[in-house]
Write a protein that holds these residues in place. Structure first.
Motif, PDB file in Angstrom:
ATOM      1  N   MET A   1     -13.381   2.716  10.147  1.00 56.35           N
ATOM      2  CA  MET A   1     -12.158   2.453   9.405  1.00 56.35           C
ATOM      3  C   MET A   1     -11.249   3.672   9.460  1.00 56.35           C
ATOM      4  SD  MET A   1     -13.200   0.639   5.872  1.00 56.35           S
ATOM      5  CE  MET A   1     -12.619  -0.979   5.712  1.00 56.35           C
ATOM      6  N   THR A   2      -9.997   3.408   9.528  1.00 54.32           N
ATOM      7  CA  THR A   2      -9.049   4.507   9.512  1.00 54.32           C
ATOM      8  C   THR A   2      -8.727   4.881   8.062  1.00 54.32           C
ATOM      9  OG1 THR A   2      -7.114   3.081   9.478  1.00 54.32           O
ATOM     10  CG2 THR A   2      -8.010   3.658  11.641  1.00 54.32           C
ATOM     11  N   VAL A   3      -8.105   6.010   7.916  1.00 53.55           N
ATOM     12  CA  VAL A   3      -7.727   6.472   6.586  1.00 53.55           C
ATOM     13  C   VAL A   3      -6.742   5.496   5.957  1.00 53.55           C
ATOM     14  CG1 VAL A   3      -6.582   8.339   5.339  1.00 53.55           C
ATOM     15  CG2 VAL A   3      -8.160   8.879   7.190  1.00 53.55           C
ATOM     16  N   LEU A   4      -5.828   4.981   6.762  1.00 51.60           N
ATOM     17  CA  LEU A   4      -4.842   4.034   6.249  1.00 51.60           C
ATOM     18  C   LEU A   4      -5.516   2.776   5.717  1.00 51.60           C
ATOM     19  CD1 LEU A   4      -1.898   3.266   5.820  1.00 51.60           C
ATOM     20  CD2 LEU A   4      -1.875   2.381   8.148  1.00 51.60           C
ATOM     21  N   THR A   5      -6.534   2.292   6.405  1.00 50.26           N
ATOM     22  CA  THR A   5      -7.251   1.103   5.964  1.00 50.26           C
ATOM     23  C   THR A   5      -7.953   1.356   4.639  1.00 50.26           C
ATOM     24  OG1 THR A   5      -7.622   0.545   8.279  1.00 50.26           O
ATOM     25  CG2 THR A   5      -8.931  -0.638   6.655  1.00 50.26           C
ATOM     26  N   VAL A   6      -8.568   2.514   4.499  1.00 48.32           N
ATOM     27  CA  VAL A   6      -9.266   2.860   3.261  1.00 48.32           C
ATOM     28  C   VAL A   6      -8.284   2.958   2.102  1.00 48.32           C
ATOM     29  CG1 VAL A   6     -10.621   4.644   2.116  1.00 48.32           C
ATOM     30  CG2 VAL A   6     -11.155   3.997   4.463  1.00 48.32           C
ATOM     31  N   LEU A   8      -5.283   1.539   1.863  1.00 48.29           N
ATOM     32  CA  LEU A   8      -4.761   0.212   1.550  1.00 48.29           C
ATOM     33  C   LEU A   8      -5.781  -0.626   0.787  1.00 48.29           C
ATOM     34  CD1 LEU A   8      -2.776  -0.699   4.774  1.00 48.29           C
ATOM     35  CD2 LEU A   8      -1.871  -0.152   2.513  1.00 48.29           C
ATOM     36  N   ALA A   9      -7.051  -0.529   1.158  1.00 52.76           N
ATOM     37  CA  ALA A   9      -8.093  -1.269   0.447  1.00 52.76           C
ATOM     38  C   ALA A   9      -8.211  -0.789  -0.995  1.00 52.76           C
ATOM     39  CB  ALA A   9      -9.431  -1.115   1.168  1.00 52.76           C
ATOM     40  N   ALA A  10      -8.130   0.516  -1.204  1.00 54.60           N
ATOM     41  CA  ALA A  10      -8.181   1.057  -2.561  1.00 54.60           C
ATOM     42  C   ALA A  10      -6.973   0.605  -3.372  1.00 54.60           C
ATOM     43  CB  ALA A  10      -8.255   2.583  -2.518  1.00 54.60           C
ATOM     44  N   LEU A  11      -5.807   0.561  -2.749  1.00 55.62           N
ATOM     45  CA  LEU A  11      -4.595   0.118  -3.431  1.00 55.62           C
ATOM     46  C   LEU A  11      -4.700  -1.349  -3.820  1.00 55.62           C
ATOM     47  CD1 LEU A  11      -1.748   0.792  -4.388  1.00 55.62           C
ATOM     48  CD2 LEU A  11      -0.929   0.190  -2.106  1.00 55.62           C
ATOM     49  N   VAL A  12      -5.204  -2.174  -2.927  1.00 59.92           N
ATOM     50  CA  VAL A  12      -5.369  -3.598  -3.225  1.00 59.92           C
ATOM     51  C   VAL A  12      -6.349  -3.780  -4.378  1.00 59.92           C
ATOM     52  CG1 VAL A  12      -6.276  -5.772  -2.330  1.00 59.92           C
ATOM     53  CG2 VAL A  12      -4.709  -4.407  -0.944  1.00 59.92           C
ATOM     54  N   ASP A  13      -7.469  -3.062  -4.357  1.00 62.02           N
ATOM     55  CA  ASP A  13      -8.435  -3.146  -5.459  1.00 62.02           C
ATOM     56  C   ASP A  13      -7.797  -2.731  -6.777  1.00 62.02           C
ATOM     57  OD1 ASP A  13     -10.433  -4.087  -3.851  1.00 62.02           O
ATOM     58  OD2 ASP A  13     -11.423  -2.133  -3.602  1.00 62.02           O
ATOM     59  N   ARG A  14      -6.990  -1.685  -6.749  1.00 61.66           N
ATOM     60  CA  ARG A  14      -6.342  -1.190  -7.963  1.00 61.66           C
ATOM     61  C   ARG A  14      -5.346  -2.216  -8.502  1.00 61.66           C
ATOM     62  NH1 ARG A  14      -6.886   3.382 -10.900  1.00 61.66           N
ATOM     63  NH2 ARG A  14      -5.023   3.920 -12.046  1.00 61.66           N
ATOM     64  N   LEU A  15      -4.580  -2.824  -7.608  1.00 60.77           N
ATOM     65  CA  LEU A  15      -3.602  -3.809  -8.049  1.00 60.77           C
ATOM     66  C   LEU A  15      -4.264  -5.068  -8.589  1.00 60.77           C
ATOM     67  CD1 LEU A  15      -0.912  -3.467  -5.239  1.00 60.77           C
ATOM     68  CD2 LEU A  15      -0.768  -2.662  -7.609  1.00 60.77           C
ATOM     69  N   ARG A  16      -5.421  -5.407  -8.077  1.00 57.24           N
ATOM     70  CA  ARG A  16      -6.159  -6.569  -8.565  1.00 57.24           C
ATOM     71  C   ARG A  16      -6.881  -6.284  -9.872  1.00 57.24           C
ATOM     72  NH1 ARG A  16      -8.994  -8.597  -3.012  1.00 57.24           N
ATOM     73  NH2 ARG A  16      -7.143  -9.485  -2.061  1.00 57.24           N
ATOM     74  N   GLY A  17      -6.982  -5.028 -10.264  1.00 60.96           N
ATOM     75  CA  GLY A  17      -7.667  -4.688 -11.506  1.00 60.96           C
ATOM     76  C   GLY A  17      -9.163  -4.567 -11.353  1.00 60.96           C
TER      77      GLY A  17
END
Length: 66
Positions: A1-6, A8-17
């Protein structure tokens, strides 16, 4: 995984709560209020001494230290 993917995944998890490490907002509010109360508890009885100390420090700096 690239840094950008990691990221973005963390951001999506954060936005989903889904982040378990979101923090305790009421706890931080309590800490802030208690800190302000502690500052006031120290400042009120020692206000004159603090003002005098700051004035002495400023006078010694502006008059060349001595």
């Amino acid at each position: 995984m690239t840094v950008l993917t990691v990221v973005l995944a963390a951001l999506v998890d954060r936005l989903r709560g889904e982040d378990d490490e979101r923090g305790d907002v009421p706890g931080w509010v309590m800490i802030t209020v208690m800190t302000a109360a502690l500052v006031l508890a120290i400042l009120i009885p020692f206000r004159e001494a603090i003002v005098a100390a700051v004035q002495n420090a400023l006078t010694s700096v502006t008059s060349g230290g001595g």
